[in-house]
Write a protein that holds these residues in place. Sequence first.
Motif, PDB file in Angstrom:
ATOM      1  N   ILE A  46       8.869   0.605  -3.965  1.00 55.58           N
ATOM      2  CA  ILE A  46       9.771  -0.433  -3.308  1.00 55.58           C
ATOM      3  C   ILE A  46       9.125  -0.971  -2.071  1.00 55.58           C
ATOM      4  CG2 ILE A  46      11.964  -0.347  -1.635  1.00 55.58           C
ATOM      5  CD1 ILE A  46      13.092   1.940  -3.559  1.00 55.58           C
ATOM      6  N   VAL A  47       8.141  -0.050  -1.393  1.00 57.42           N
ATOM      7  CA  VAL A  47       7.488  -0.549  -0.384  1.00 57.42           C
ATOM      8  C   VAL A  47       5.964  -0.332  -0.607  1.00 57.42           C
ATOM      9  CG1 VAL A  47       7.044  -0.071   2.170  1.00 57.42           C
ATOM     10  CG2 VAL A  47       9.215   0.705   1.190  1.00 57.42           C
ATOM     11  N   ASP A  48       5.282  -1.375   0.046  1.00 57.03           N
ATOM     12  CA  ASP A  48       3.784  -1.710   0.141  1.00 57.03           C
ATOM     13  C   ASP A  48       3.474  -0.578   1.003  1.00 57.03           C
ATOM     14  OD1 ASP A  48       1.193  -2.275  -0.286  1.00 57.03           O
ATOM     15  OD2 ASP A  48       1.231  -4.142   0.572  1.00 57.03           O
ATOM     16  N   LEU A  49       2.587   0.517   0.618  1.00 61.70           N
ATOM     17  CA  LEU A  49       1.888   1.509   1.227  1.00 61.70           C
ATOM     18  C   LEU A  49       0.434   1.248   1.385  1.00 61.70           C
ATOM     19  CD1 LEU A  49       4.294   4.529   0.339  1.00 61.70           C
ATOM     20  CD2 LEU A  49       4.246   3.237   2.234  1.00 61.70           C
ATOM     21  N   SER A  50      -0.152   0.244   1.019  1.00 58.12           N
ATOM     22  CA  SER A  50      -1.568   0.139   1.025  1.00 58.12           C
ATOM     23  C   SER A  50      -2.258   0.198   2.574  1.00 58.12           C
ATOM     24  CB  SER A  50      -1.918  -1.342   0.533  1.00 58.12           C
ATOM     25  OG  SER A  50      -1.303  -2.287   1.245  1.00 58.12           O
ATOM     26  N   ALA A  51      -1.410   0.056   3.430  1.00 60.41           N
ATOM     27  CA  ALA A  51      -2.068   0.271   4.868  1.00 60.41           C
ATOM     28  C   ALA A  51      -1.862   1.698   5.205  1.00 60.41           C
ATOM     29  CB  ALA A  51      -1.083  -0.688   5.825  1.00 60.41           C
ATOM     30  N   LEU A  52      -1.373   2.622   4.484  1.00 58.13           N
ATOM     31  CA  LEU A  52      -1.363   3.949   4.739  1.00 58.13           C
ATOM     32  C   LEU A  52      -1.968   4.924   3.567  1.00 58.13           C
ATOM     33  CD1 LEU A  52       2.563   4.201   5.774  1.00 58.13           C
ATOM     34  CD2 LEU A  52       0.499   4.201   7.385  1.00 58.13           C
ATOM     35  N   MET A  53      -2.000   6.213   3.924  1.00 56.98           N
ATOM     36  CA  MET A  53      -2.372   7.172   2.808  1.00 56.98           C
ATOM     37  C   MET A  53      -4.002   7.130   2.689  1.00 56.98           C
ATOM     38  SD  MET A  53       0.514   7.136  -0.217  1.00 56.98           S
ATOM     39  CE  MET A  53       2.021   7.581   0.157  1.00 56.98           C
ATOM     40  N   TYR A  54      -4.546   6.673   3.659  1.00 56.79           N
ATOM     41  CA  TYR A  54      -6.225   6.600   3.885  1.00 56.79           C
ATOM     42  C   TYR A  54      -6.867   5.589   2.727  1.00 56.79           C
ATOM     43  CZ  TYR A  54     -10.120   9.080   5.524  1.00 56.79           C
ATOM     44  OH  TYR A  54     -11.326   9.515   6.223  1.00 56.79           O
ATOM     45  N   GLY A  55      -5.757   4.701   2.374  1.00 56.92           N
ATOM     46  CA  GLY A  55      -6.288   3.834   1.517  1.00 56.92           C
ATOM     47  C   GLY A  55      -6.298   4.174  -0.224  1.00 56.92           C
ATOM     48  N   ASN A  56      -5.992   5.236  -0.467  1.00 55.82           N
ATOM     49  CA  ASN A  56      -5.936   6.031  -1.608  1.00 55.82           C
ATOM     50  C   ASN A  56      -4.866   7.078  -1.779  1.00 55.82           C
ATOM     51  OD1 ASN A  56      -6.407   7.446  -4.097  1.00 55.82           O
ATOM     52  ND2 ASN A  56      -8.526   7.201  -3.904  1.00 55.82           N
ATOM     53  N   PRO A  57      -3.518   6.715  -2.334  1.00 59.74           N
ATOM     54  CA  PRO A  57      -2.389   7.558  -2.321  1.00 59.74           C
ATOM     55  C   PRO A  57      -2.611   8.793  -3.050  1.00 59.74           C
ATOM     56  CG  PRO A  57      -1.722   5.201  -2.537  1.00 59.74           C
ATOM     57  CD  PRO A  57      -3.162   5.211  -2.930  1.00 59.74           C
ATOM     58  N   LEU A  58      -3.366   8.694  -4.281  1.00 55.86           N
ATOM     59  CA  LEU A  58      -3.758   9.958  -4.767  1.00 55.86           C
ATOM     60  C   LEU A  58      -4.436  10.922  -4.256  1.00 55.86           C
ATOM     61  CD1 LEU A  58      -2.786  11.303  -7.693  1.00 55.86           C
ATOM     62  CD2 LEU A  58      -4.908   9.905  -8.795  1.00 55.86           C
ATOM     63  N   TRP A  59      -5.669  10.351  -3.849  1.00 51.85           N
ATOM     64  CA  TRP A  59      -6.374  11.118  -2.841  1.00 51.85           C
ATOM     65  C   TRP A  59      -5.777  11.899  -1.798  1.00 51.85           C
ATOM     66  CZ3 TRP A  59      -8.033  11.949   2.030  1.00 51.85           C
ATOM     67  CH2 TRP A  59      -8.946  12.706   2.248  1.00 51.85           C
ATOM     68  N   ALA A 106      -5.844  15.097  12.864  1.00 53.83           N
ATOM     69  CA  ALA A 106      -6.455  14.735  11.558  1.00 53.83           C
ATOM     70  C   ALA A 106      -5.439  14.231  10.642  1.00 53.83           C
ATOM     71  CB  ALA A 106      -7.081  16.034  11.047  1.00 53.83           C
ATOM     72  N   ARG A 107      -4.191  14.833  10.756  1.00 53.81           N
ATOM     73  CA  ARG A 107      -3.105  14.450   9.967  1.00 53.81           C
ATOM     74  C   ARG A 107      -2.592  12.990  10.350  1.00 53.81           C
ATOM     75  NH1 ARG A 107      -4.915  18.321   8.975  1.00 53.81           N
ATOM     76  NH2 ARG A 107      -5.782  16.967   7.296  1.00 53.81           N
ATOM     77  N   ILE A 108      -2.783  12.510  11.465  1.00 52.48           N
ATOM     78  CA  ILE A 108      -2.296  11.194  11.905  1.00 52.48           C
ATOM     79  C   ILE A 108      -3.594  10.431  11.533  1.00 52.48           C
ATOM     80  CG2 ILE A 108      -2.064   9.635  13.699  1.00 52.48           C
ATOM     81  CD1 ILE A 108      -0.777  12.163  15.422  1.00 52.48           C
ATOM     82  N   VAL A 112      -2.856   7.054   8.756  1.00 56.34           N
ATOM     83  CA  VAL A 112      -3.049   5.720   9.193  1.00 56.34           C
ATOM     84  C   VAL A 112      -4.106   4.818   9.283  1.00 56.34           C
ATOM     85  CG1 VAL A 112      -0.865   5.925  10.650  1.00 56.34           C
ATOM     86  CG2 VAL A 112      -3.149   6.023  11.668  1.00 56.34           C
ATOM     87  N   GLY A 113      -5.366   5.898   9.149  1.00 53.03           N
ATOM     88  CA  GLY A 113      -6.740   5.288   9.174  1.00 53.03           C
ATOM     89  C   GLY A 113      -7.155   5.114   7.796  1.00 53.03           C
ATOM     90  N   MET A 114      -8.521   4.513   7.742  1.00 47.68           N
ATOM     91  CA  MET A 114      -9.413   4.423   6.535  1.00 47.68           C
ATOM     92  C   MET A 114     -10.386   5.294   6.457  1.00 47.68           C
ATOM     93  SD  MET A 114      -8.000   2.226   4.484  1.00 47.68           S
ATOM     94  CE  MET A 114      -6.199   1.434   4.610  1.00 47.68           C
ATOM     95  N   PRO A 115     -10.984   5.510   5.392  1.00 48.44           N
ATOM     96  CA  PRO A 115     -11.966   6.374   5.267  1.00 48.44           C
ATOM     97  C   PRO A 115     -13.112   6.366   6.389  1.00 48.44           C
ATOM     98  CG  PRO A 115     -11.395   5.765   2.959  1.00 48.44           C
ATOM     99  CD  PRO A 115     -10.490   5.053   3.847  1.00 48.44           C
ATOM    100  N   SER A 116     -13.394   7.344   6.982  1.00 42.74           N
ATOM    101  CA  SER A 116     -14.394   7.191   8.151  1.00 42.74           C
ATOM    102  C   SER A 116     -15.125   8.674   8.509  1.00 42.74           C
ATOM    103  CB  SER A 116     -14.020   6.590   9.355  1.00 42.74           C
ATOM    104  OG  SER A 116     -13.226   7.600  10.175  1.00 42.74           O
ATOM    105  N   MET A 165     -16.215  13.589   1.201  1.00 43.10           N
ATOM    106  CA  MET A 165     -17.304  12.909   0.639  1.00 43.10           C
ATOM    107  C   MET A 165     -16.794  11.883  -0.384  1.00 43.10           C
ATOM    108  SD  MET A 165     -19.918  13.625   2.277  1.00 43.10           S
ATOM    109  CE  MET A 165     -20.540  14.855   3.216  1.00 43.10           C
ATOM    110  N   LEU A 166     -15.922  12.505  -1.375  1.00 41.94           N
ATOM    111  CA  LEU A 166     -15.418  11.599  -2.262  1.00 41.94           C
ATOM    112  C   LEU A 166     -14.704  10.380  -1.780  1.00 41.94           C
ATOM    113  CD1 LEU A 166     -13.206  13.707  -4.519  1.00 41.94           C
ATOM    114  CD2 LEU A 166     -15.236  12.327  -5.270  1.00 41.94           C
ATOM    115  N   ALA A 167     -13.720  10.594  -0.767  1.00 43.59           N
ATOM    116  CA  ALA A 167     -13.162   9.352   0.083  1.00 43.59           C
ATOM    117  C   ALA A 167     -14.295   8.091   0.397  1.00 43.59           C
ATOM    118  CB  ALA A 167     -12.144   9.782   1.210  1.00 43.59           C
TER     119      ALA A 167
END
Length: 401
Positions: A46-59, A106-108, A112-116, A165-167
């Motif tokens: 329903i919603v585009d969540l590409s900006a969330l979930m660290y860029g990889n929902p399954l991970w 870390a949870r936040i 909302v962040g991308m792998p870093s 490291m995977l991310a």
Amino acid sequence: MMQILDSEKEQRIIPVFRLAFRPFFLGASAFSVISMLLWALFWSGIVDLSALMYGNPLWWHSHEMLFGFSGAVIIGFLLTAVQNWTGNPGVRGWKLASIFMLWLLARIGLLVGMPSTAIMILDLLWMPLAAYFLAKPIVIRKQWNNLFFAPLILLLTYLNARFHMLALGVGEADLRSVSFMSLIVISVIVLVVGGRVIPFFTWRGTNTEQITRVKWIELGALIPSWLLLANVLLPIPEAVSTSTLPLLLAATGIFNLIRFVRWRSFSTLKTPLLWLLHFAYLFMILGMLLLAVHFQTEGISYSVALHFITVGGIGCMILAMIARVSLGHTGRSLQINRVMVAAFVTLMASALIRTVVVMLFPTVMLDGYILSAVLWAIAFAIFTVVYYPILTKPRLDGRPG
């Protein structure tokens, strides 16, 4: 004997940071509600969540339910239990708040962040700090039989690093292997802790005879568990580990089943705080046996077998444990209201839908994922609301903690 804390000093600490179970049980529960609602939205499309979930929902889902949620509850439980084991006051005040804030930040960041590298470092700090505060009183009191929990937390920290490291695209490991290693570590912790407390809680809660430990059964339940851990973590040749993994999973399941049938589960049917523990332990066992079948014959879906352990086993064990521990450590009677019983039933339904229903009716798989996630969120939302005043106010009896 418990060291008596200065009462005035204790009163200056806000109640939520007087013992580790308070912030971590509350924070982990509220976080899992958000996580599972996002997971349901992801599957619904329903919603585009590409900006969330660290860029990889399954991970993100795999990492955050293993480390962000389960890891937080384990830390909260152990840092509280160590006070009972040793008689030394548990970590509290600003030290506890520091560990918790690192976990929360870390949870936040991971949501909302991308792998870093910065977020990875932030997320790798809170567990070693917790391991230090866990080990310190154990070493002082020379209670070596409980010290193994600290290396297990450091082991989880190592696996957390492997996840990150995977991310970041470093190394050759894959998500399934790293998440499976992490799951087995957490499962062994759950089996060890559950094996210690469930017979005791059952005896005390049902006013029946004490459930005695039989040495060969206890060893039979524990030894395959530790060998399974070694099989998954050590660099054993693939030809060897592939053949031994199903055997060790089966042995762990069978011996824990022998252990479990002695725990008088039917005597707990009138006591929700007990029957959810028994349900969870049974699902841990079923998950181990089904994983054995999967790795031996692939006759069972890996995802279904896995979720017998994660939702039915770990999830239900956590809800039952945090509901009970929170009452006991705040000076309340071990009784829950009908709303919490509804939360227990809702989480059991979540587990059954994600495993049994999805396994028997593959055509409803996607709807099953969504419904199971929503039911989980409802169950832990109920806990968060009902237990918020319990976890954020002083003990009823005025004692520290």
